[in-house]
Design a protein around this motif. Structure first.
Motif, PDB file in Angstrom:
ATOM      1  N   ALA A 144       0.815  -1.215   0.000  1.00 52.60           N
ATOM      2  CA  ALA A 144       0.000   0.000   0.000  1.00 52.60           C
ATOM      3  C   ALA A 144       0.850   1.267   0.000  1.00 52.60           C
ATOM      4  CB  ALA A 144      -0.942   0.001   1.204  1.00 52.60           C
ATOM      5  N   ASP A 145       2.019   1.208   0.610  1.00 55.37           N
ATOM      6  CA  ASP A 145       2.918   2.356   0.648  1.00 55.37           C
ATOM      7  C   ASP A 145       4.093   2.058  -0.268  1.00 55.37           C
ATOM      8  OD1 ASP A 145       4.611   4.423   1.145  1.00 55.37           O
ATOM      9  OD2 ASP A 145       4.571   4.252   3.330  1.00 55.37           O
ATOM     10  N   ASP A 146       4.109   2.666  -1.451  1.00 51.16           N
ATOM     11  CA  ASP A 146       5.164   2.389  -2.418  1.00 51.16           C
ATOM     12  C   ASP A 146       6.256   3.456  -2.410  1.00 51.16           C
ATOM     13  OD1 ASP A 146       3.812   4.494  -3.526  1.00 51.16           O
ATOM     14  OD2 ASP A 146       3.319   3.492  -5.424  1.00 51.16           O
ATOM     15  N   THR A 147       6.282   4.288  -1.362  1.00 51.98           N
ATOM     16  CA  THR A 147       7.346   5.279  -1.243  1.00 51.98           C
ATOM     17  C   THR A 147       8.627   4.593  -0.791  1.00 51.98           C
ATOM     18  OG1 THR A 147       5.741   6.945  -0.568  1.00 51.98           O
ATOM     19  CG2 THR A 147       8.062   7.414  -0.115  1.00 51.98           C
ATOM     20  N   PRO A 148       9.714   4.689  -1.560  1.00 51.93           N
ATOM     21  CA  PRO A 148      10.963   4.041  -1.142  1.00 51.93           C
ATOM     22  C   PRO A 148      11.422   4.557   0.224  1.00 51.93           C
ATOM     23  CG  PRO A 148      11.094   4.761  -3.423  1.00 51.93           C
ATOM     24  CD  PRO A 148       9.843   5.358  -2.857  1.00 51.93           C
ATOM     25  N   THR A 149      11.912   3.652   1.050  1.00 53.91           N
ATOM     26  CA  THR A 149      12.417   4.042   2.354  1.00 53.91           C
ATOM     27  C   THR A 149      13.861   4.508   2.207  1.00 53.91           C
ATOM     28  OG1 THR A 149      10.993   2.374   3.364  1.00 53.91           O
ATOM     29  CG2 THR A 149      12.734   3.282   4.729  1.00 53.91           C
ATOM     30  N   ALA A 150      14.156   5.681   2.730  1.00 51.36           N
ATOM     31  CA  ALA A 150      15.470   6.287   2.500  1.00 51.36           C
ATOM     32  C   ALA A 150      16.537   5.687   3.396  1.00 51.36           C
ATOM     33  CB  ALA A 150      15.379   7.792   2.752  1.00 51.36           C
ATOM     34  N   LEU A 151      17.712   5.495   2.821  1.00 46.55           N
ATOM     35  CA  LEU A 151      18.881   5.165   3.616  1.00 46.55           C
ATOM     36  C   LEU A 151      19.249   6.369   4.474  1.00 46.55           C
ATOM     37  CD1 LEU A 151      21.003   3.526   0.786  1.00 46.55           C
ATOM     38  CD2 LEU A 151      20.093   2.306   2.758  1.00 46.55           C
ATOM     39  N   PHE A 152      19.758   6.110   5.655  1.00 50.35           N
ATOM     40  CA  PHE A 152      20.265   7.211   6.469  1.00 50.35           C
ATOM     41  C   PHE A 152      21.460   7.856   5.762  1.00 50.35           C
ATOM     42  CE2 PHE A 152      18.138   4.959  10.034  1.00 50.35           C
ATOM     43  CZ  PHE A 152      17.424   6.028  10.547  1.00 50.35           C
ATOM     44  N   PRO A 153      21.721   9.126   6.036  1.00 48.13           N
ATOM     45  CA  PRO A 153      22.851   9.807   5.400  1.00 48.13           C
ATOM     46  C   PRO A 153      24.168   9.058   5.606  1.00 48.13           C
ATOM     47  CG  PRO A 153      21.478  11.406   6.540  1.00 48.13           C
ATOM     48  CD  PRO A 153      20.949  10.055   6.907  1.00 48.13           C
ATOM     49  N   GLY A 154      24.917   8.899   4.523  1.00 47.13           N
ATOM     50  CA  GLY A 154      26.233   8.287   4.600  1.00 47.13           C
ATOM     51  C   GLY A 154      26.262   6.779   4.535  1.00 47.13           C
ATOM     52  N   ILE A 161      28.934   4.055  21.004  1.00 47.36           N
ATOM     53  CA  ILE A 161      27.694   4.516  20.386  1.00 47.36           C
ATOM     54  C   ILE A 161      28.071   5.590  19.367  1.00 47.36           C
ATOM     55  CG2 ILE A 161      25.459   5.636  20.709  1.00 47.36           C
ATOM     56  CD1 ILE A 161      25.423   3.091  22.197  1.00 47.36           C
ATOM     57  N   ILE A 162      27.590   5.467  18.140  1.00 46.39           N
ATOM     58  CA  ILE A 162      27.884   6.477  17.132  1.00 46.39           C
ATOM     59  C   ILE A 162      26.643   7.328  16.873  1.00 46.39           C
ATOM     60  CG2 ILE A 162      29.755   5.188  16.051  1.00 46.39           C
ATOM     61  CD1 ILE A 162      27.797   4.311  13.844  1.00 46.39           C
ATOM     62  N   ASP A 163      26.876   8.600  16.556  1.00 49.41           N
ATOM     63  CA  ASP A 163      25.773   9.526  16.316  1.00 49.41           C
ATOM     64  C   ASP A 163      25.381   9.603  14.852  1.00 49.41           C
ATOM     65  OD1 ASP A 163      25.422  10.444  19.014  1.00 49.41           O
ATOM     66  OD2 ASP A 163      27.284  11.585  18.788  1.00 49.41           O
ATOM     67  N   GLN A 164      26.278   9.203  13.955  1.00 50.88           N
ATOM     68  CA  GLN A 164      25.978   9.163  12.531  1.00 50.88           C
ATOM     69  C   GLN A 164      26.793   8.048  11.890  1.00 50.88           C
ATOM     70  OE1 GLN A 164      26.862  13.050  11.066  1.00 50.88           O
ATOM     71  NE2 GLN A 164      28.963  13.058  11.793  1.00 50.88           N
ATOM     72  N   PHE A 165      26.303   7.548  10.761  1.00 54.40           N
ATOM     73  CA  PHE A 165      26.879   6.335  10.194  1.00 54.40           C
ATOM     74  C   PHE A 165      28.343   6.512   9.803  1.00 54.40           C
ATOM     75  CE2 PHE A 165      27.620   2.956   7.141  1.00 54.40           C
ATOM     76  CZ  PHE A 165      26.989   1.878   7.749  1.00 54.40           C
ATOM     77  N   ALA A 205      25.233 -13.994  21.947  1.00 54.71           N
ATOM     78  CA  ALA A 205      26.071 -14.756  21.019  1.00 54.71           C
ATOM     79  C   ALA A 205      27.559 -14.561  21.286  1.00 54.71           C
ATOM     80  CB  ALA A 205      25.761 -14.355  19.582  1.00 54.71           C
ATOM     81  N   GLN A 206      27.894 -13.794  22.330  1.00 56.37           N
ATOM     82  CA  GLN A 206      29.283 -13.467  22.672  1.00 56.37           C
ATOM     83  C   GLN A 206      29.988 -12.736  21.526  1.00 56.37           C
ATOM     84  OE1 GLN A 206      30.675 -17.433  23.992  1.00 56.37           O
ATOM     85  NE2 GLN A 206      30.530 -16.641  26.086  1.00 56.37           N
ATOM     86  N   VAL A 207      29.224 -11.834  20.903  1.00 62.01           N
ATOM     87  CA  VAL A 207      29.723 -10.989  19.818  1.00 62.01           C
ATOM     88  C   VAL A 207      29.727  -9.545  20.315  1.00 62.01           C
ATOM     89  CG1 VAL A 207      29.106 -10.040  17.540  1.00 62.01           C
ATOM     90  CG2 VAL A 207      28.966 -12.505  17.951  1.00 62.01           C
ATOM     91  N   SER A 208      30.757  -8.788  19.979  1.00 64.43           N
ATOM     92  CA  SER A 208      30.805  -7.374  20.345  1.00 64.43           C
ATOM     93  C   SER A 208      29.726  -6.606  19.594  1.00 64.43           C
ATOM     94  CB  SER A 208      32.179  -6.784  20.007  1.00 64.43           C
ATOM     95  OG  SER A 208      33.189  -7.397  20.776  1.00 64.43           O
ATOM     96  N   SER A 209      29.283  -5.490  20.181  1.00 63.81           N
ATOM     97  CA  SER A 209      28.230  -4.708  19.543  1.00 63.81           C
ATOM     98  C   SER A 209      28.572  -3.226  19.552  1.00 63.81           C
ATOM     99  CB  SER A 209      26.891  -4.928  20.249  1.00 63.81           C
ATOM    100  OG  SER A 209      26.924  -4.395  21.565  1.00 63.81           O
ATOM    101  N   MET A 210      27.943  -2.522  18.619  1.00 65.89           N
ATOM    102  CA  MET A 210      28.025  -1.067  18.535  1.00 65.89           C
ATOM    103  C   MET A 210      26.606  -0.541  18.392  1.00 65.89           C
ATOM    104  SD  MET A 210      29.759   1.294  15.534  1.00 65.89           S
ATOM    105  CE  MET A 210      31.446   0.946  16.003  1.00 65.89           C
ATOM    106  N   GLY A 211      26.278   0.494  19.133  1.00 68.19           N
ATOM    107  CA  GLY A 211      24.957   1.091  19.028  1.00 68.19           C
ATOM    108  C   GLY A 211      24.970   2.327  18.155  1.00 68.19           C
ATOM    109  N   VAL A 212      23.821   2.626  17.543  1.00 68.98           N
ATOM    110  CA  VAL A 212      23.664   3.875  16.801  1.00 68.98           C
ATOM    111  C   VAL A 212      22.602   4.706  17.507  1.00 68.98           C
ATOM    112  CG1 VAL A 212      24.367   2.742  14.664  1.00 68.98           C
ATOM    113  CG2 VAL A 212      21.939   3.027  15.136  1.00 68.98           C
ATOM    114  N   ALA A 213      22.889   6.002  17.659  1.00 71.76           N
ATOM    115  CA  ALA A 213      22.044   6.861  18.483  1.00 71.76           C
ATOM    116  C   ALA A 213      20.861   7.447  17.744  1.00 71.76           C
ATOM    117  CB  ALA A 213      22.888   7.989  19.056  1.00 71.76           C
ATOM    118  N   TYR A 214      20.774   7.208  16.428  1.00 73.27           N
ATOM    119  CA  TYR A 214      19.748   7.874  15.619  1.00 73.27           C
ATOM    120  C   TYR A 214      18.560   6.974  15.299  1.00 73.27           C
ATOM    121  CZ  TYR A 214      22.602   5.383  12.165  1.00 73.27           C
ATOM    122  OH  TYR A 214      23.314   4.419  11.489  1.00 73.27           O
ATOM    123  N   GLY A 215      18.471   5.805  15.922  1.00 70.64           N
ATOM    124  CA  GLY A 215      17.430   4.846  15.579  1.00 70.64           C
ATOM    125  C   GLY A 215      16.269   4.819  16.554  1.00 70.64           C
ATOM    126  N   ALA A 216      15.705   3.634  16.765  1.00 76.23           N
ATOM    127  CA  ALA A 216      14.442   3.503  17.485  1.00 76.23           C
ATOM    128  C   ALA A 216      14.571   3.628  18.994  1.00 76.23           C
ATOM    129  CB  ALA A 216      13.793   2.157  17.133  1.00 76.23           C
TER     130      ALA A 216
END
Length: 219
Positions: free
Chosen positions: A79-89, A201-205, A176-187
């Motif tokens: 129903a929504d055919d608007t492409p979802t945009a990639l975040f900047p970068g 934690i990164i503020d932009q990609f 899973a004993q895997v390291s992680s990185m968070g992004v501050a611009y998401g949900a």
């Protein structure tokens, strides 16, 4: 240090929260359910759809889950055919990472059908060697999705980095004993991400490549 980079999709690579929220709300209205608030839907972004529905609509039965799955998919995929945009970068950053020799993967709460649609919309499918979707394995935060990607790729857990915007992404990595990185611009908020001890934690990609370059040089 890290050679295998695993990305969440919604909220980490693409700005899809509004589309997810609207699709969930419209599906609920179609089925006569109480329309969930935007924050309630945002809270479950990252989970597989059945797990998300159980969280939003406690006690929903199997028939209700199937009805919501059909209506949600209708709105999100058709129903929504608007492409979802990639975040900047994102597109440039992923291309740079691939050129530097990192192997890239996607671990998402989306269905395979949904991932293939957004792959087509964004045109970046060829940058990823591996992907796993919630309808193919266990939902986040169970570690099976990452275990399967590691087995498929041949990398060890200490060679992988999970990049995500929700606590479900980071909790899955911990499990899973895997390291992680968070992004501050998401949900999810930075405070929620920090409870799972990400490496940063990164503020932009664009900061991802910078961080990896600095840490590879230091290691």
């Amino acid at each position: 240090m890290f050679k295998f980079l695993i990305f969440d999709w919604d909220g980490t690579l693409i700005d899809s929260a509004d589309r997810i929220i609207a699709s969930m709300q419209r599906a609920a209205v179609d089925l006569g359910l109480v329309e969930p608030g935007a924050e309630a839907v945002r809270n479950i972004i990252g989970l597989g759809l059945p797990e998300a529905l159980q969280a939003i609509f406690p006690g929903i039965d199997k028939q209700g889950v199937e009805g919501m799955r059909e209506r949600y998919s209708h709105y999100y995929l058709r129903a929504d055919d608007t492409p979802t945009a990639l975040f900047p970068g994102v597109e440039q950053g992923l291309a740079q990472l691939a050129e530097k020799g990192y192997q890239l993967a996607v671990a998402t709460g989306k269905s395979r059908r949904g991932l293939e649609q957004v792959f087509a919309e964004t045109g970046i499918k060829e940058l990823f060697q591996h992907s796993r979707c919630a309808d193919e394995t266990r939902s986040k935060p169970h570690p099976l999705m990452l275990h399967e990607l590691l087995q498929e790729s041949g990398y060890q857990a200490n060679q992988a980095l999970m990049i995500g915007d929700t606590e479900f992404d980071l909790e899955m990595a911990t499990n899973a004993q895997v390291s992680s990185m968070g992004v501050a611009y998401g949900a999810h908020s930075v405070q929620r991400l920090l409870t799972h001890n990400p490496v940063t934690i990164i503020d932009q990609f664009s900061e991802l490549t910078e961080w990896l370059d600095a840490n590879q040089q230091a290691s």
